[in-house]
Design a protein around this motif. Structure first.
Motif, PDB file in Angstrom:
ATOM      1  N   UNK A   6       0.832  -1.202   0.000  1.00 47.18           N
ATOM      2  CA  UNK A   6       0.000   0.000   0.000  1.00 47.18           C
ATOM      3  C   UNK A   6       0.865   1.249   0.000  1.00 47.18           C
ATOM      4  N   UNK A   7       1.899   1.263   0.822  1.00 46.82           N
ATOM      5  CA  UNK A   7       2.779   2.425   0.899  1.00 46.82           C
ATOM      6  C   UNK A   7       3.436   2.702  -0.447  1.00 46.82           C
ATOM      7  N   UNK A  12       3.451   5.981  -5.443  1.00 49.41           N
ATOM      8  CA  UNK A  12       3.370   6.060  -6.903  1.00 49.41           C
ATOM      9  C   UNK A  12       2.101   6.784  -7.361  1.00 49.41           C
ATOM     10  N   UNK A  13       1.005   6.607  -6.615  1.00 51.48           N
ATOM     11  CA  UNK A  13      -0.238   7.314  -6.942  1.00 51.48           C
ATOM     12  C   UNK A  13      -0.054   8.819  -6.734  1.00 51.48           C
ATOM     13  N   UNK A  14       0.533   9.193  -5.595  1.00 54.32           N
ATOM     14  CA  UNK A  14       0.742  10.614  -5.296  1.00 54.32           C
ATOM     15  C   UNK A  14       1.659  11.283  -6.328  1.00 54.32           C
ATOM     16  N   UNK A  24      -4.396   0.413  -7.039  1.00 58.30           N
ATOM     17  CA  UNK A  24      -5.214  -0.578  -6.343  1.00 58.30           C
ATOM     18  C   UNK A  24      -4.732  -1.983  -6.681  1.00 58.30           C
ATOM     19  N   UNK A  25      -4.479  -2.225  -7.939  1.00 61.66           N
ATOM     20  CA  UNK A  25      -3.988  -3.532  -8.369  1.00 61.66           C
ATOM     21  C   UNK A  25      -2.652  -3.841  -7.705  1.00 61.66           C
ATOM     22  N   UNK A  26      -1.777  -2.864  -7.641  1.00 66.73           N
ATOM     23  CA  UNK A  26      -0.463  -3.019  -7.004  1.00 66.73           C
ATOM     24  C   UNK A  26      -0.628  -3.382  -5.524  1.00 66.73           C
ATOM     25  N   UNK A  35      -9.493   3.595  -2.957  1.00 65.93           N
ATOM     26  CA  UNK A  35     -10.010   4.954  -2.847  1.00 65.93           C
ATOM     27  C   UNK A  35     -10.452   5.239  -1.409  1.00 65.93           C
ATOM     28  N   UNK A  36     -11.125   4.304  -0.797  1.00 66.84           N
ATOM     29  CA  UNK A  36     -11.560   4.454   0.590  1.00 66.84           C
ATOM     30  C   UNK A  36     -10.352   4.618   1.516  1.00 66.84           C
ATOM     31  N   UNK A  37      -9.298   3.824   1.284  1.00 63.54           N
ATOM     32  CA  UNK A  37      -8.084   3.921   2.095  1.00 63.54           C
ATOM     33  C   UNK A  37      -7.421   5.278   1.913  1.00 63.54           C
ATOM     34  N   UNK A  38      -7.432   5.800   0.687  1.00 63.32           N
ATOM     35  CA  UNK A  38      -6.865   7.126   0.437  1.00 63.32           C
ATOM     36  C   UNK A  38      -7.636   8.189   1.215  1.00 63.32           C
ATOM     37  N   UNK A  39      -8.957   8.132   1.081  1.00 61.68           N
ATOM     38  CA  UNK A  39      -9.796   9.134   1.745  1.00 61.68           C
ATOM     39  C   UNK A  39      -9.639   9.077   3.264  1.00 61.68           C
ATOM     40  N   UNK A  40      -9.537   7.882   3.830  1.00 67.40           N
ATOM     41  CA  UNK A  40      -9.404   7.758   5.284  1.00 67.40           C
ATOM     42  C   UNK A  40      -8.078   8.328   5.778  1.00 67.40           C
TER      43      UNK A  40
END
Length: 58
Positions: A6-7, A12-14, A24-26, A35-40
């Motif tokens: 996730x990290x 890489x997303x940021x 998400x696939x990674x 997306x939920x994890x990002x928002x939280x």
């Protein structure tokens, strides 16, 4: 979702290297879970460009 994957996906997303779906696939989760994890975590979720049927043919 492992913390390490996730990290890495978050980094890489940021940096705009990965899209939401790719990150998400990674991470091994669905895009909605990522997306939920990002928002939280207070990470802004980028709008995903919509693809027209003509784009899909390319």
């Amino acid at each position: 979702m492992s913390r390490k994957s996730f990290t890495a996906a978050l980094t890489l997303y940021r940096s705009r290297t990965l899209t939401l779906e790719q990150a998400a696939s990674h991470s091994g989760v669905s895009p909605s879970q990522f997306e939920s994890a990002l928002r939280s975590r207070g990470v802004p979720v980028r709008e995903q460009p919509t693809r027209s049927p003509a784009d899909a043919a390319e």
